[in-house]
Motif scaffolding. Structure first.
Motif, PDB file in Angstrom:
ATOM      1  N   LEU A 163       0.814  -1.216   0.000  1.00 32.31           N
ATOM      2  CA  LEU A 163       0.000   0.000   0.000  1.00 32.31           C
ATOM      3  C   LEU A 163       0.848   1.266   0.000  1.00 32.31           C
ATOM      4  O   LEU A 163       0.368   2.327  -0.390  1.00 32.31           O
ATOM      5  N   THR A 164       2.093   1.146   0.444  1.00 30.89           N
ATOM      6  CA  THR A 164       2.902   2.368   0.585  1.00 30.89           C
ATOM      7  C   THR A 164       4.236   2.300  -0.153  1.00 30.89           C
ATOM      8  O   THR A 164       4.949   3.299  -0.203  1.00 30.89           O
ATOM      9  N   MET A 165       4.585   1.166  -0.698  1.00 33.48           N
ATOM     10  CA  MET A 165       5.939   1.044  -1.268  1.00 33.48           C
ATOM     11  C   MET A 165       6.069   1.855  -2.563  1.00 33.48           C
ATOM     12  O   MET A 165       5.087   2.131  -3.244  1.00 33.48           O
ATOM     13  N   PRO A 166       7.315   2.256  -2.923  1.00 27.94           N
ATOM     14  CA  PRO A 166       7.510   2.988  -4.171  1.00 27.94           C
ATOM     15  C   PRO A 166       7.138   2.132  -5.384  1.00 27.94           C
ATOM     16  O   PRO A 166       7.078   0.903  -5.275  1.00 27.94           O
ATOM     17  N   LEU A 167       6.910   2.801  -6.514  1.00 26.24           N
ATOM     18  CA  LEU A 167       6.551   2.060  -7.734  1.00 26.24           C
ATOM     19  C   LEU A 167       7.666   1.100  -8.122  1.00 26.24           C
ATOM     20  O   LEU A 167       8.846   1.443  -8.051  1.00 26.24           O
ATOM     21  N   TRP A 168       7.287  -0.095  -8.553  1.00 23.97           N
ATOM     22  CA  TRP A 168       8.275  -1.056  -9.036  1.00 23.97           C
ATOM     23  C   TRP A 168       8.843  -0.545 -10.374  1.00 23.97           C
ATOM     24  O   TRP A 168       8.163   0.198 -11.094  1.00 23.97           O
ATOM     25  N   PRO A 169      10.056  -0.951 -10.746  1.00 17.33           N
ATOM     26  CA  PRO A 169      10.632  -0.469 -12.005  1.00 17.33           C
ATOM     27  C   PRO A 169       9.758  -0.821 -13.218  1.00 17.33           C
ATOM     28  O   PRO A 169       9.153  -1.899 -13.259  1.00 17.33           O
ATOM     29  N   ALA A 170       9.707   0.099 -14.184  1.00 13.87           N
ATOM     30  CA  ALA A 170       8.895  -0.108 -15.387  1.00 13.87           C
ATOM     31  C   ALA A 170       9.391  -1.329 -16.158  1.00 13.87           C
ATOM     32  O   ALA A 170      10.593  -1.593 -16.227  1.00 13.87           O
ATOM     33  N   ARG A 171       8.469  -2.071 -16.728  1.00 15.73           N
ATOM     34  CA  ARG A 171       8.747  -3.226 -17.591  1.00 15.73           C
ATOM     35  C   ARG A 171       9.702  -4.238 -16.968  1.00 15.73           C
ATOM     36  O   ARG A 171      10.540  -4.837 -17.639  1.00 15.73           O
ATOM     37  N   SER A 172       9.579  -4.401 -15.654  1.00 15.58           N
ATOM     38  CA  SER A 172      10.500  -5.305 -14.959  1.00 15.58           C
ATOM     39  C   SER A 172       9.868  -6.671 -14.681  1.00 15.58           C
ATOM     40  O   SER A 172      10.524  -7.544 -14.111  1.00 15.58           O
ATOM     41  N   LEU A 173       8.593  -6.859 -15.048  1.00 15.00           N
ATOM     42  CA  LEU A 173       7.893  -8.104 -14.705  1.00 15.00           C
ATOM     43  C   LEU A 173       7.071  -8.629 -15.887  1.00 15.00           C
ATOM     44  O   LEU A 173       6.626  -7.861 -16.739  1.00 15.00           O
ATOM     45  N   ASP A 174       6.847  -9.951 -15.869  1.00 10.30           N
ATOM     46  CA  ASP A 174       5.953 -10.577 -16.856  1.00 10.30           C
ATOM     47  C   ASP A 174       4.649 -11.056 -16.214  1.00 10.30           C
ATOM     48  O   ASP A 174       3.638 -11.186 -16.896  1.00 10.30           O
ATOM     49  N   ILE A 175       4.720 -11.377 -14.930  1.00  8.23           N
ATOM     50  CA  ILE A 175       3.527 -11.898 -14.240  1.00  8.23           C
ATOM     51  C   ILE A 175       3.439 -11.292 -12.842  1.00  8.23           C
ATOM     52  O   ILE A 175       4.431 -11.261 -12.110  1.00  8.23           O
ATOM     53  N   VAL A 176       2.236 -10.816 -12.488  1.00 10.09           N
ATOM     54  CA  VAL A 176       1.962 -10.419 -11.105  1.00 10.09           C
ATOM     55  C   VAL A 176       0.837 -11.330 -10.616  1.00 10.09           C
ATOM     56  O   VAL A 176      -0.200 -11.460 -11.270  1.00 10.09           O
ATOM     57  N   VAL A 177       1.073 -11.974  -9.481  1.00 13.12           N
ATOM     58  CA  VAL A 177       0.072 -12.897  -8.923  1.00 13.12           C
ATOM     59  C   VAL A 177      -0.162 -12.501  -7.475  1.00 13.12           C
ATOM     60  O   VAL A 177       0.774 -12.074  -6.779  1.00 13.12           O
ATOM     61  N   SER A 178      -1.412 -12.605  -7.023  1.00 10.70           N
ATOM     62  CA  SER A 178      -1.683 -12.270  -5.621  1.00 10.70           C
ATOM     63  C   SER A 178      -2.976 -12.893  -5.116  1.00 10.70           C
ATOM     64  O   SER A 178      -3.969 -12.961  -5.833  1.00 10.70           O
ATOM     65  N   ASN A 179      -2.913 -13.313  -3.859  1.00 10.29           N
ATOM     66  CA  ASN A 179      -4.101 -13.691  -3.093  1.00 10.29           C
ATOM     67  C   ASN A 179      -4.096 -12.783  -1.867  1.00 10.29           C
ATOM     68  O   ASN A 179      -3.707 -13.181  -0.783  1.00 10.29           O
ATOM     69  N   PRO A 180      -4.499 -11.519  -2.062  1.00  4.98           N
ATOM     70  CA  PRO A 180      -4.395 -10.559  -0.946  1.00  4.98           C
ATOM     71  C   PRO A 180      -5.552 -10.748   0.029  1.00  4.98           C
ATOM     72  O   PRO A 180      -6.476 -11.519  -0.254  1.00  4.98           O
ATOM     73  N   PRO A 181      -5.528 -10.041   1.178  1.00  8.10           N
ATOM     74  CA  PRO A 181      -6.686 -10.094   2.067  1.00  8.10           C
ATOM     75  C   PRO A 181      -7.918  -9.602   1.308  1.00  8.10           C
ATOM     76  O   PRO A 181      -7.845  -8.578   0.631  1.00  8.10           O
ATOM     77  N   TYR A 182      -9.041 -10.343   1.424  1.00  6.70           N
ATOM     78  CA  TYR A 182     -10.244  -9.897   0.701  1.00  6.70           C
ATOM     79  C   TYR A 182     -11.547 -10.170   1.432  1.00  6.70           C
ATOM     80  O   TYR A 182     -12.626  -9.970   0.883  1.00  6.70           O
TER      81      TYR A 182
END
Ligand code: GLN
Length: 276
Positions: A163-182
Motif C-alpha cells: 500500500l505504501t511502497m515505491p513504484l516497481w521499475p517499469a517493464r520489470s515483470l511478466d507476471i503479477v500474482v496475488s491472493n491478498p486479504p479480501y
C-alpha cells in the motif's frame, strides 16, 4: 477420532483430518491405514493422538497442530504467522502454469506471499522463472524462506507494504500474482472458529468500506511494471470479482476474465496488459 470430533467437524472433514494425521504421524498412506487396521499402532501413537484430538476440540487448525500442509504437491511448513494455504489457491497456481508452461525466464512477482506457497510452487513449475515475493510480515517471511530452502526453490523474498511502497521499475515483470486479504469485516460472522481464532487477521480482512484496497495498489503497480504482454492473476472475494475485472480494464488491461473455483464461485480474475 470419529466419536469425539464428528459433532464438531462433520464426518467428511474428520476423514480428511484422519488421513493427514496418519500420513504425518505414522507415515501411513490411506492404503496402509486399511491394511494395518488390525495391527496395534506404535506405543507413542495413543498419547500423540490424544493431544491432537484435544487441540482439535479447541478448533485449532490441523495444519497448525501438525505444522505442515500439502499444497500443489509440496509439503509446506505453516505456523500461526501465515494463512493455511487453501485448495482454491492451488487453482490460482494452476491458472498461471497452464497459460505460461511453455515460456522461459518469466519474471514473476507474488504480492502478500504468506507461507510462500504460490511463489515457491511457481518457481518449481515454471522454466527458469525469476520469482520475487513480498509480504508485510517479517514472521511470515521467515516461514516462506524456510519453505523455499526446504523445497529447493529460488525465490527472492522481501519485506514491503504494497500500500505504501515505491513504484516497481517499469517493464520489470511478466507476471503479477496475488491472493491478498479480501474478506470483509462484515463477513466474519459466517466464518469458522478455526479460521477466526487461529489465523492471522491481517492476511484475511479488509474494511467493508474499501474491500478492493489491496487490488487498487497492486493493479497500479502492475500497470506500471508489467512488460508487453504481461499478465495479472488474482484470487478474489466472489462478491467483488466483477469489480476487480473492471478495475483492471480501467487501468489499461485487456481480456479481464473471471474464473470459477471448483465450488462454482467466481474466485479468480486474470488479465493482460496492453502495452507496446
Ligand atoms: N479464502 C480465504 C478464506 O476464506 C481468504 C483468503 C484471503 O483473504 N485472501 O478464509
Amino acid at each position: 477420532m470419529h466419536h469425539r470430533l464428528d459433532a464438531l467437524y462433520g464426518s467428511g472433514e474428520v476423514e480428511a483430518i484422519t488421513r493427514m494425521v496418519m500420513d504425518e504421524v505414522l507415515h501411513y498412506s490411506p492404503v496402509d491405514t486399511v491394511l494395518r487396521a488390525q495391527n496395534d499402532a506404535p506405543d507413542f501413537f495413543d498419547a500423540k493422538l490424544a493431544g491432537i484430538i484435544s487441540r482439535l476440540e479447541k478448533y485449532e487448525p490441523i495444519q497448525h497442530i501438525l505444522g505442515v500442509c500439502t499444497f500443489h504437491g509440496h509439503r509446506f511448513t505453516v505456523t500461526p504467522a501465515t494463512l493455511v494455504p487453501r485448495p482454491e489457491t492451488e487453482q490460482l497456481v494452476d491458472l498461471v502454469i497452464d497459460e505460461n508452461r511453455d515460456s522461459e525466464d518469466l519474471r514473476v512477482m507474488d504480492v502478500g506471499t504468506g507461507s510462500g506457497c504460490i511463489a515457491i510452487s511457481l518457481a518449481r513449475a515454471l522454466k527458469f522463472a525469476q520469482v520475487s515475493a513480498i509480504d508485510i510480515s517479517d514472521e511470515a517471511l521467515r516461514v516462506a524462506r524456510d519453505n523455499a530452502q526446504a523445497l529447493k526453490a529460488r525465490v527472492d523474498f522481501r519485506q514491503a507494504d504494497v500500500l505504501t511502497m515505491p513504484l516497481w521499475p517499469a517493464r520489470s515483470l511478466d507476471i503479477v500474482v496475488s491472493n491478498p486479504p479480501y474478506v470483509c469485516q462484515s463477513e466474519r460472522a459466517q466464518m469458522e472458529r478455526n479460521v477466526l481464532d487461529y489465523e492471522p487477521a491481517a492476511a484475511l480482512f479488509v474494511p467493508d468500506d474499501d474491500p478492493l484496497v489491496f487490488y487498487r495498489s497492486i493493479v497500479r503497480q502492475a500497470a506500471h511494471a508489467l512488460d508487453t504482454g504481461g499478465r495479472v492473476y488474482f484470487e478474489v472475494n466472489r462478491r467483488f470479482a466483477n469489480e476487480v475485472a473492471h478495475l483492471l480494464s480501467s487501468h489499461g488491461f485487456i481480456n479481464a476474465t473471471v474464473h470459477l473455483d471448483t465450488f462454482g464461485n467466481a474466485r479468480f480474475v486474470t488479465a493482460h496488459i496492453c502495452q507496446d
